[in-house]
Motif scaffolding. Structure first.
Motif, PDB file in Angstrom:
ATOM      1  N   GLY A 126      48.043 -14.985  37.408  1.00 28.39           N
ATOM      2  CA  GLY A 126      48.643 -13.806  36.770  1.00 28.39           C
ATOM      3  C   GLY A 126      47.613 -12.816  36.270  1.00 28.39           C
ATOM      4  O   GLY A 126      47.762 -12.236  35.187  1.00 28.39           O
ATOM      5  N   THR A 127      46.584 -12.571  37.072  1.00 30.02           N
ATOM      6  CA  THR A 127      45.480 -11.713  36.590  1.00 30.02           C
ATOM      7  C   THR A 127      45.903 -10.260  36.384  1.00 30.02           C
ATOM      8  O   THR A 127      45.258  -9.533  35.636  1.00 30.02           O
ATOM      9  CB  THR A 127      44.290 -11.743  37.572  1.00 30.02           C
ATOM     10  N   ARG A 128      46.992  -9.833  37.057  1.00 33.66           N
ATOM     11  CA  ARG A 128      47.419  -8.437  36.856  1.00 33.66           C
ATOM     12  C   ARG A 128      48.024  -8.237  35.475  1.00 33.66           C
ATOM     13  O   ARG A 128      48.292  -7.128  35.072  1.00 33.66           O
ATOM     14  CB  ARG A 128      48.453  -8.045  37.926  1.00 33.66           C
ATOM     15  N   PHE A 129      48.293  -9.340  34.781  1.00 31.01           N
ATOM     16  CA  PHE A 129      48.945  -9.210  33.481  1.00 31.01           C
ATOM     17  C   PHE A 129      48.077  -9.705  32.336  1.00 31.01           C
ATOM     18  O   PHE A 129      48.579 -10.077  31.266  1.00 31.01           O
ATOM     19  CB  PHE A 129      50.293  -9.957  33.488  1.00 31.01           C
TER      20      PHE A 129
ATOM     21  N   LYS B 226      52.595 -16.258  33.303  1.00 29.90           N
ATOM     22  CA  LYS B 226      53.283 -14.971  33.440  1.00 29.90           C
ATOM     23  C   LYS B 226      54.761 -15.206  33.712  1.00 29.90           C
ATOM     24  O   LYS B 226      55.605 -14.389  33.375  1.00 29.90           O
ATOM     25  CB  LYS B 226      52.639 -14.109  34.517  1.00 29.90           C
ATOM     26  N   GLU B 227      55.086 -16.354  34.310  1.00 34.47           N
ATOM     27  CA  GLU B 227      56.489 -16.667  34.623  1.00 34.47           C
ATOM     28  C   GLU B 227      57.315 -16.860  33.351  1.00 34.47           C
ATOM     29  O   GLU B 227      58.536 -16.878  33.385  1.00 34.47           O
ATOM     30  CB  GLU B 227      56.568 -17.946  35.474  1.00 34.47           C
ATOM     31  N   MET B 228      56.637 -17.043  32.200  1.00 37.72           N
ATOM     32  CA  MET B 228      57.344 -17.234  30.932  1.00 37.72           C
ATOM     33  C   MET B 228      57.434 -15.938  30.130  1.00 37.72           C
ATOM     34  O   MET B 228      57.974 -15.930  29.023  1.00 37.72           O
ATOM     35  CB  MET B 228      56.654 -18.316  30.090  1.00 37.72           C
TER      36      MET B 228
ATOM     37  N   ARG C  98      52.049 -30.278  40.380  1.00 38.14           N
ATOM     38  CA  ARG C  98      50.912 -29.404  40.052  1.00 38.14           C
ATOM     39  C   ARG C  98      50.119 -29.076  41.308  1.00 38.14           C
ATOM     40  O   ARG C  98      49.898 -29.948  42.144  1.00 38.14           O
ATOM     41  CB  ARG C  98      50.039 -30.074  38.991  1.00 38.14           C
ATOM     42  N   GLN C  99      49.734 -27.828  41.396  1.00 34.70           N
ATOM     43  CA  GLN C  99      49.008 -27.382  42.583  1.00 34.70           C
ATOM     44  C   GLN C  99      47.537 -27.802  42.540  1.00 34.70           C
ATOM     45  O   GLN C  99      46.881 -27.842  43.571  1.00 34.70           O
ATOM     46  CB  GLN C  99      49.131 -25.851  42.718  1.00 34.70           C
ATOM     47  N   GLY C 100      47.033 -28.113  41.358  1.00 32.73           N
ATOM     48  CA  GLY C 100      45.616 -28.498  41.257  1.00 32.73           C
ATOM     49  C   GLY C 100      44.753 -27.270  41.114  1.00 32.73           C
ATOM     50  O   GLY C 100      44.323 -26.925  40.032  1.00 32.73           O
TER      51      GLY C 100
HETATM   52  P1  UTP Z   1      51.018 -13.546  42.937  1.00 33.87           P
HETATM   53  O1  UTP Z   1      49.867 -13.193  43.783  1.00 33.87           O
HETATM   54  O2  UTP Z   1      51.982 -12.485  42.542  1.00 33.87           O
HETATM   55  O3  UTP Z   1      50.593 -14.274  41.614  1.00 33.87           O
HETATM   56  O4  UTP Z   1      51.800 -14.760  43.607  1.00 33.87           O
HETATM   57  P2  UTP Z   1      49.267 -14.425  40.835  1.00 33.87           P
HETATM   58  O5  UTP Z   1      48.158 -14.808  41.742  1.00 33.87           O
HETATM   59  O6  UTP Z   1      49.577 -15.336  39.703  1.00 33.87           O
HETATM   60  O7  UTP Z   1      49.148 -12.962  40.242  1.00 33.87           O
HETATM   61  P3  UTP Z   1      47.990 -11.913  40.095  1.00 33.87           P
HETATM   62  O8  UTP Z   1      47.998 -11.161  41.404  1.00 33.87           O
HETATM   63  O9  UTP Z   1      46.709 -12.660  39.828  1.00 33.87           O
HETATM   64  O10 UTP Z   1      48.422 -11.099  38.937  1.00 33.87           O
HETATM   65  C1  UTP Z   1      53.209 -14.860  43.714  1.00 33.87           C
HETATM   66  C2  UTP Z   1      53.706 -16.163  43.127  1.00 33.87           C
HETATM   67  O11 UTP Z   1      53.002 -17.263  43.690  1.00 33.87           O
HETATM   68  C3  UTP Z   1      52.490 -18.095  42.681  1.00 33.87           C
HETATM   69  C4  UTP Z   1      52.405 -17.238  41.431  1.00 33.87           C
HETATM   70  O12 UTP Z   1      52.529 -18.040  40.259  1.00 33.87           O
HETATM   71  C5  UTP Z   1      53.534 -16.247  41.607  1.00 33.87           C
HETATM   72  O13 UTP Z   1      54.744 -16.707  41.028  1.00 33.87           O
HETATM   73  N1  UTP Z   1      51.178 -18.655  43.108  1.00 33.87           N
HETATM   74  C6  UTP Z   1      50.184 -17.812  43.503  1.00 33.87           C
HETATM   75  C7  UTP Z   1      50.987 -20.008  43.068  1.00 33.87           C
HETATM   76  O14 UTP Z   1      51.886 -20.790  42.702  1.00 33.87           O
HETATM   77  N2  UTP Z   1      49.766 -20.512  43.420  1.00 33.87           N
HETATM   78  C8  UTP Z   1      48.752 -19.701  43.828  1.00 33.87           C
HETATM   79  O15 UTP Z   1      47.665 -20.235  44.155  1.00 33.87           O
HETATM   80  C9  UTP Z   1      48.972 -18.319  43.860  1.00 33.87           C
END
Ligand code: UTP
Length: 318
Positions: free
Chosen positions: A16-19, A28-30, A104-106
């Motif tokens: 969620g680096t954009r936020f 960010k999902e919360m 968990r994705q790890g």
């Molecule tokens: P995004 O690219 O929008 O999410 O991925 P991000 O990487 O969290 O956001 P920014 O760009 O850094 O702000 C879309 C969805 O995929 C999930 C994110 O949590 C989001 O819901 N995702 C993304 C994963 O589960 N794993 C990842 O490695 C990347």
């Protein structure tokens, strides 16, 4: 007749680096849209479409997602004792939304990597993927309609939306050929293309139905943009094996991982709420008036097209 789908994977392990900085220590999902976390809207949409087996892909710092969908005995006890029965019922109902599993994705190695982590759970059956930061307008039938398309064609279905040339480089873009009014056959896929390299202005949105062959494609591809395993690249590989259908959304959607779309979603949801709509309209009217005073040249009041307040009704109530 293709198999009936009841499983959905919701990847929520991204950083969620954009936020930032809000997402430094919280998912960010919360982030709430008014008073409900974004991911709850998505889980409710899934359950509403009959997808009751829900796998949420989480990662480090995402524990609050699990807590949110779990019982909270302390809180329930307090609400019951204080006679806050409506709140109590609401809090309890969240823990009864579908059958939620977590994995968990790890390492956050990309959306495609997160989906691949679901392979065992999905167990060679078709399944849905919903992005937790892509919020559809309330009452949207997108998922139901995509499931109907899957039922008819038995092929993967990807949600599409036409965006402007300036916006296309923020999305996965597809080249298409038409099937019917809002259905297309996907011919090519490019992740975040430069505007002059986009095959069309159709962008992939965060709702997908996949045949299990997507896992073979995910296993085959190498890391793409940003060194991540991109779901878009896997869709590009899948179309070499079998048809993938694009379904064009006919609903509003918000990318709540993007700050301005997040704010817009919050305001629009509040405007539609019975308990908040009026006070929100008053706030917006006041803001528009203030802006118009600060900026007499701009036509903010007209642009917002807000109804004028009745005399004495400009107090904001909560
Ligand atoms: P995004 O690219 O929008 O999410 O991925 P991000 O990487 O969290 O956001 P920014 O760009 O850094 O702000 C879309 C969805 O995929 C999930 C994110 O949590 C989001 O819901 N995702 C993304 C994963 O589960 N794993 C990842 O490695 C990347």
């Amino acid at each position: 007749m293709p198999a009936k789908i009841n499983k959905v994977v919701i990847p929520a392990a991204g950083l969620g680096t954009r936020f930032l900085p809000a997402t430094k220590a919280q998912p960010k999902e919360m982030l709430p849209l008014v008073d409900k976390p974004a991911i709850q809207y998505v889980v409710e949409e899934a359950v509403g479409a009959g997808l009751t087996d829900i796998l949420i892909i989480t990662g480090r710092g995402k524990r609050t997602i699990e807590d949110h969908f779990d019982r909270s005995f302390e809180l329930e006890y307090y609400l019951e004792r204080s006679g806050k029965i409506e709140d109590l019922e609401e809090v309890r109902s969240i823990a009864q939304l579908g059958e939620i599993h977590y994995l968990r994705q790890g390492e956050p190695l990309g959306l495609g990597h997160a989906v691949l982590a679901a392979k065992r759970h999905v167990n060679s059956k078709p399944f849905a993927v919903m992005l937790a930061d892509d919020i559809m307008d309330e009452g949207s039938k997108t998922l139901n309609e995509m499931l109907t398309v899957f039922g008819k064609y038995g092929r993967s279905v990807v949600a599409l939306m036409e965006v402007s040339e300036n916006e296309i480089s923020s999305y996965g873009a597809v080249g298409v050929s038409p099937i019917s009014k809002n259905l297309f056959s996907i011919r090519s896929v490019v992740e975040k293309p430069l505007p002059n390299e986009a095959p069309s202005c159709f962008a992939i949105m965060g709702r997908y139905i996949f045949t299990p062959e997507i896992f073979d494609a995910l296993e085959k591809i190498t890391p793409g943009r940003n060194g991540e395993i991109q779901l878009t690249d896997a869709i590009g590989s899948l179309i070499e094996q079998q048809e993938v259908i694009g379904y064009v959304l006919n609903t509003k959607r918000y990318d709540v991982g993007n700050k301005s779309d997040y704010l817009r979603a919050t305001i629009e949801i509040a405007l539609k709420r019975e308990d908040l709509g009026d006070s929100m309209r008053t706030v917006l009217r006041q803001l528009a008036q203030e802006q118009a005073l600060l900026n007499p040249q701009s036509n903010d009041l007209n642009v917002l097209n807000l109804p004028q307040s009745a005399p004495g009704s400009d107090r904001v109530n909560d």
